[in-house]
Design a protein around this motif. Sequence first.
Motif, PDB file in Angstrom:
ATOM      1  N   GLN A 270     -13.659 -24.129  41.850  1.00 23.87           N
ATOM      2  CA  GLN A 270     -15.080 -23.282  40.378  1.00 23.87           C
ATOM      3  C   GLN A 270     -14.283 -24.429  39.223  1.00 23.87           C
ATOM      4  N   PRO A 271     -14.950 -24.484  38.273  1.00 25.71           N
ATOM      5  CA  PRO A 271     -15.048 -25.334  36.535  1.00 25.71           C
ATOM      6  C   PRO A 271     -14.145 -24.587  35.760  1.00 25.71           C
ATOM      7  N   GLY A 272     -13.443 -24.978  35.061  1.00 23.15           N
ATOM      8  CA  GLY A 272     -12.510 -24.432  34.707  1.00 23.15           C
ATOM      9  C   GLY A 272     -11.618 -25.466  33.874  1.00 23.15           C
ATOM     10  N   PHE A 273     -10.696 -24.470  32.178  1.00 23.88           N
ATOM     11  CA  PHE A 273     -10.320 -25.405  31.095  1.00 23.88           C
ATOM     12  C   PHE A 273      -8.592 -25.126  31.494  1.00 23.88           C
ATOM     13  N   ASP A 274      -7.799 -27.031  30.955  1.00 21.83           N
ATOM     14  CA  ASP A 274      -6.579 -27.436  31.641  1.00 21.83           C
ATOM     15  C   ASP A 274      -5.872 -25.953  30.585  1.00 21.83           C
ATOM     16  N   ALA A 275      -4.865 -25.135  31.099  1.00 23.16           N
ATOM     17  CA  ALA A 275      -4.185 -24.527  30.232  1.00 23.16           C
ATOM     18  C   ALA A 275      -3.321 -25.032  29.112  1.00 23.16           C
ATOM     19  N   ARG A 276      -3.379 -26.120  28.972  1.00 30.43           N
ATOM     20  CA  ARG A 276      -1.743 -27.004  27.959  1.00 30.43           C
ATOM     21  C   ARG A 276      -3.366 -27.678  27.534  1.00 30.43           C
ATOM     22  N   PHE A 284      -9.249 -25.066  42.225  1.00 33.81           N
ATOM     23  CA  PHE A 284      -9.383 -25.606  43.614  1.00 33.81           C
ATOM     24  C   PHE A 284      -8.307 -24.802  44.537  1.00 33.81           C
ATOM     25  N   ARG A 285      -9.074 -24.478  45.882  1.00 35.37           N
ATOM     26  CA  ARG A 285      -8.027 -23.772  46.511  1.00 35.37           C
ATOM     27  C   ARG A 285      -8.797 -23.900  48.453  1.00 35.37           C
ATOM     28  N   PHE A 286      -6.892 -24.490  49.143  1.00 33.71           N
ATOM     29  CA  PHE A 286      -7.223 -24.760  50.501  1.00 33.71           C
ATOM     30  C   PHE A 286      -8.010 -23.465  51.278  1.00 33.71           C
ATOM     31  N   ASP A 287      -7.915 -23.479  53.154  1.00 28.40           N
ATOM     32  CA  ASP A 287      -7.476 -22.468  53.952  1.00 28.40           C
ATOM     33  C   ASP A 287      -6.050 -22.708  53.737  1.00 28.40           C
ATOM     34  N   GLU A 339     -20.029 -32.510  33.751  1.00 30.51           N
ATOM     35  CA  GLU A 339     -19.118 -33.209  35.396  1.00 30.51           C
ATOM     36  C   GLU A 339     -18.540 -31.954  35.598  1.00 30.51           C
ATOM     37  N   ALA A 340     -17.638 -31.215  34.805  1.00 28.41           N
ATOM     38  CA  ALA A 340     -16.597 -30.245  36.350  1.00 28.41           C
ATOM     39  C   ALA A 340     -17.823 -29.465  36.821  1.00 28.41           C
ATOM     40  N   ASN A 341     -18.501 -29.107  35.902  1.00 25.21           N
ATOM     41  CA  ASN A 341     -19.521 -28.159  36.622  1.00 25.21           C
ATOM     42  C   ASN A 341     -19.676 -28.291  37.667  1.00 25.21           C
ATOM     43  N   ASP A 342     -20.391 -29.927  37.829  1.00 25.63           N
ATOM     44  CA  ASP A 342     -21.509 -30.656  38.646  1.00 25.63           C
ATOM     45  C   ASP A 342     -20.544 -30.948  40.037  1.00 25.63           C
TER      46      ASP A 342
END
Length: 537
Positions: A270-276, A284-287, A339-342
């Motif tokens: 999922q797109p997001g923003f760096d908290a820093r 991203f998340r793995f199985d 770009e992050a969304n794509d």
Amino acid sequence: MLHFQKWKVILVGAIVLAGFIFAAPNLFPSSALQGLPSWVPQKQVNLGLDLQGGAHLLYRIDETELVDDWLDTIRGDVRETLRSNRIGYIDLDMNSADRSVSVRIRKPEDVDKAYTELRKLVAPVGNDVFGGFSGNDMDIAKSGDQITLTATEVGLNERISSAIQASIETIRRRVDAFGTTEPSIQREGRDRILVQVPGVSDVQRLKGLIGETGKLEFKLVDPSVNAAEIAMTKKVPPGDELLYSEDEPPIPYVLKDRVLVSGESLVDSQPGFDARNGEPVVNFRFDAAGAKRFGRATQDNVGLPFAIVLDNKVISAPVIREPILGGSGQISGNFTVQEANDLSVLLRSGALPAKLSVIEERTVGASLGADSINSGQKAAIAGMLLVVLFMFAAYGLFGAFANIALLVNVALIFAVLSLMGATLTLPGIAGIVLVIGIAVDANVLINERIREEIRAGKSPIAAVDSGYSRALIAIIDSNVTTLIAVLVLFWLGSGPVRGFAVTLTIGILASMFTAVTVTRMLVAAWLRWKRPKELPL
């Protein structure tokens, strides 16, 4: 037949009213509907590529890459089979030109055993209930101490078909995330995919999103070498590979060729923003299995840089500051929000089985689509006006009843198309214009039968009753035969041809309802009200 029970009158009236209510949103622009309460019907007919403009892209799958990947898999299977059976071998090679993998067995006494074990890798193709047995995906041959597995034409075709189907699903997920409505994605011929996306203005972005293979890998950066020197000399150490970033100018990286974790273990991005620093990133998340491998890899390599590689290009190469054990992470790379969304869409949709190349590209402009809509509207209105005038001139009041039924028919067509979420194309408009002509055929037949009954000396009520009864069978036969032809057209056709078949099918079914039931109800009501001595027909 002229007596209608009360519940039938209510049912017919409800259907007609619902038709007008659900067709009405098509009379207004989308912006005018947005402010209405949610309970008000707002669904409109989706316009196809030829009516609202958009992108037409024809892709061809890279057969060479597909074959190479397949042969590489076969080579791995051969290696694994011989090792698991403790059979010594040398010269395990693959030949792309011959589509074959060959291996030499060290001990002559092991050749027959190796041949028997490797033969188990050969699989039948098309061995199902409907397809039947078509052959094997590979041929296996033995010559002295050498065993060769060769990919067959049947196996290659099966491989291409599977890759095309997988690519269509992947493209569909990517195009859906683009936010468009009713894209058309279908196979064309042996190795091509046709993508038509209505309403797209940024075609280059769409091409970039579809064309990327989307192969994600996490690899360690080799800290023992100087990447700039390796890039100049092109002497890459064994076990390493030289890749570049997408920066301008590209930055070289020397990576360990072993993949720590691949994108196949990815379950979400999922797109997001760096908290820093607030910059756009991709989370991203793995199985479970991927998270375990990723956690172990980062735990063993704290303090070392690792590279995130997408389609053999380094997106970023951060330093592992602490083990990442939760199975989730973040990709940063000076992205824009788009770009992050794509990139998140690309990773979420999975990788394409092989590279796709654009072999035909057409862009339908919105102005051309508007011209098509205007032409279609003019044709429909002109056709309807001429039919209305003819029916009124030829049959008087009974022609007026037929014209009311025709109006109901058109409303029902648009209501059903809106509720189905169907796509209206230019051939679809042609289907509606054709239905306008077909819809009054039944009433012409009914009115002529009534005239015959009048000439035979029957009373007005008896003539109308007998006219509808005698015409009904002919109307049903005529429409059913047309429906059969249209359904065959829908089954065998594709794209705009199917759109034509859909509108024609809906129109024919609606006309059987309006031309027979609605007009008969109107005529019956008029007869009860006026009780005429003669029919104005």
